[in-house]
Motif scaffolding. Structure first.
Motif, short mmCIF file in Angstrom:
data_model
loop_
_atom_site.label_atom_id
_atom_site.label_comp_id
_atom_site.label_asym_id
_atom_site.label_seq_id
_atom_site.Cartn_x
_atom_site.Cartn_y
_atom_site.Cartn_z
N THR A 1 0.70 -1.31 -0.22
CA THR A 1 -0.41 -0.03 -0.03
C THR A 1 1.06 1.21 -0.32
OG1 THR A 1 -1.91 1.31 1.44
CG2 THR A 1 -0.22 0.17 2.38
N ARG A 2 0.43 2.38 0.55
CA ARG A 2 0.88 4.03 0.11
C ARG A 2 0.42 4.56 1.19
NH1 ARG A 2 2.80 6.04 -4.09
NH2 ARG A 2 2.61 8.00 -2.70
N ASP B 1 4.26 10.35 7.16
CA ASP B 1 5.63 9.48 8.19
C ASP B 1 5.07 8.53 9.29
OD1 ASP B 1 7.86 10.04 6.02
OD2 ASP B 1 8.07 11.69 7.61
N LEU B 2 5.32 7.32 9.10
CA LEU B 2 5.32 6.44 10.51
C LEU B 2 5.85 6.32 11.65
CD1 LEU B 2 3.30 5.29 8.03
CD2 LEU B 2 2.31 4.02 10.67
N PRO B 3 6.33 7.59 12.64
CA PRO B 3 8.00 7.25 12.84
C PRO B 3 7.98 6.43 13.64
CG PRO B 3 7.22 8.98 13.58
CD PRO B 3 6.15 8.42 12.49
N ALA B 4 9.72 5.45 14.51
CA ALA B 4 9.48 4.84 15.98
C ALA B 4 9.14 5.74 16.66
CB ALA B 4 10.93 4.13 15.40
N SER C 1 7.19 8.07 4.17
CA SER C 1 5.68 8.40 3.65
C SER C 1 6.40 7.19 1.99
CB SER C 1 5.97 9.80 2.99
OG SER C 1 6.33 10.22 3.34
N GLY C 2 5.46 7.13 1.26
CA GLY C 2 5.44 6.35 -0.47
C GLY C 2 4.59 5.72 -0.20
N MET D 1 9.53 -3.49 3.44
CA MET D 1 10.39 -2.64 4.86
C MET D 1 8.39 -2.73 5.53
SD MET D 1 8.80 0.58 2.27
CE MET D 1 9.09 1.60 3.58
N ALA D 2 7.92 -4.05 5.34
CA ALA D 2 6.98 -3.94 6.78
C ALA D 2 7.41 -5.61 7.04
CB ALA D 2 5.29 -4.78 5.91
#
Length: 232
Positions: free
Chosen positions: A10-11, A15-18, A68-69, A75-76
């Motif tokens: 998905t996209r 951003d989803l930061p730690a 983001s992107g 990545m998951a």
């Protein structure tokens, strides 16, 4: 699992930061992961019991942010890349154990009271709502604790199912020492007997595969499709 390394799941436009270590605040990545575990119990697990379920992840197991992107399988995987399952493949599996309501409140107290002492212990949950007051005494900070979408408080003597990663489940028993004996969590089987082998608690899909932490996240991300993640 039918996925390949650079497959786009998905996209996201944000951003989803730690999590910021030791800062007690909501975190979109942690909450997304907890949501993915709950989704996996409802959509991937074979013969899932029809009982109230709470899913948990911790700061210390979130190994990478999501930028983001486009979000790919790799990545998951990077987010939840710790460990090896009993099947010998990469990634810790999800496990399902049971805690009493009193212990479930104690788990919320870990988030409220232990996080300042041990930042990696900060928890993110789905399926349960709770609030706490950081100005209260340590280990007495949780003021409200209830199953999500329920008006009823968590009942001390009732058993509730808790789903988390293998590593986090095995760490539940250390809460007593970390809290100087003031909190205690003993993972149990559905009949209330103590867990003696966490491998018996592993969640599996219809093909008998371990449901890995990373795969739960990857499969959940796929459900957002081309529209991508919503800020809400």
């Amino acid at each position: 699992y039918g996925l390949y390394y650079d497959q786009v799941l998905t996209r996201t436009e944000f951003d989803l930061p730690a999590p910021r270590s030791g800062v007690q605040e909501g975190n979109a990545l942690g909450e997304l992961v907890a949501d993915s575990f709950l989704w996996a119990t409802q959509n991937l697990e074979v013969d899932a019991p029809d009982v109230p379920t709470v899913t948990v992840t911790a700061d210390g197991v979130l190994r990478a942010p999501l930028a983001s992107g486009e979000i790919t399988t790799s990545m998951a995987f990077d987010v939840l890349s710790m460990g090896v399952g009993s099947d010998g493949t990469s990634g810790f599996p999800l496990v399902g154990v049971y805690l009493t309501g009193r212990e479930l409140r104690a788990a919320a107290e870990v988030d409220a009271s232990v996080t300042p002492l041990m930042p990696a212990a900060q928890l993110y949950m789905a399926g349960m709502d709770y609030s706490f007051n950081t100005h209260r005494m340590f280990f007495n900070r949780v003021t409200d604790c209830r199953i999500h979408n329920s008006a009823d408080q968590v009942e001390d003597g009732q058993l509730y199912r808790v789903v988390t990663g293998m590593y986090s489940a095995q760490m539940l028993g250390t809460v007593k020492s970390k809290s100087l004996g003031l909190l205690s969590l003993e993972p149990k089987m559905a009949d209330g007997t103590p867990v003696t082998d966490f491998e018996e608690c592993i969640l599996r899909d219809k093909n008998g595969n371990e449901i890995k932490e990373w795969y739960a996240l990857a499969a959940y991300l796929q459900t957002f499709g081309e529209e991508g993640l919503s800020p809400r």
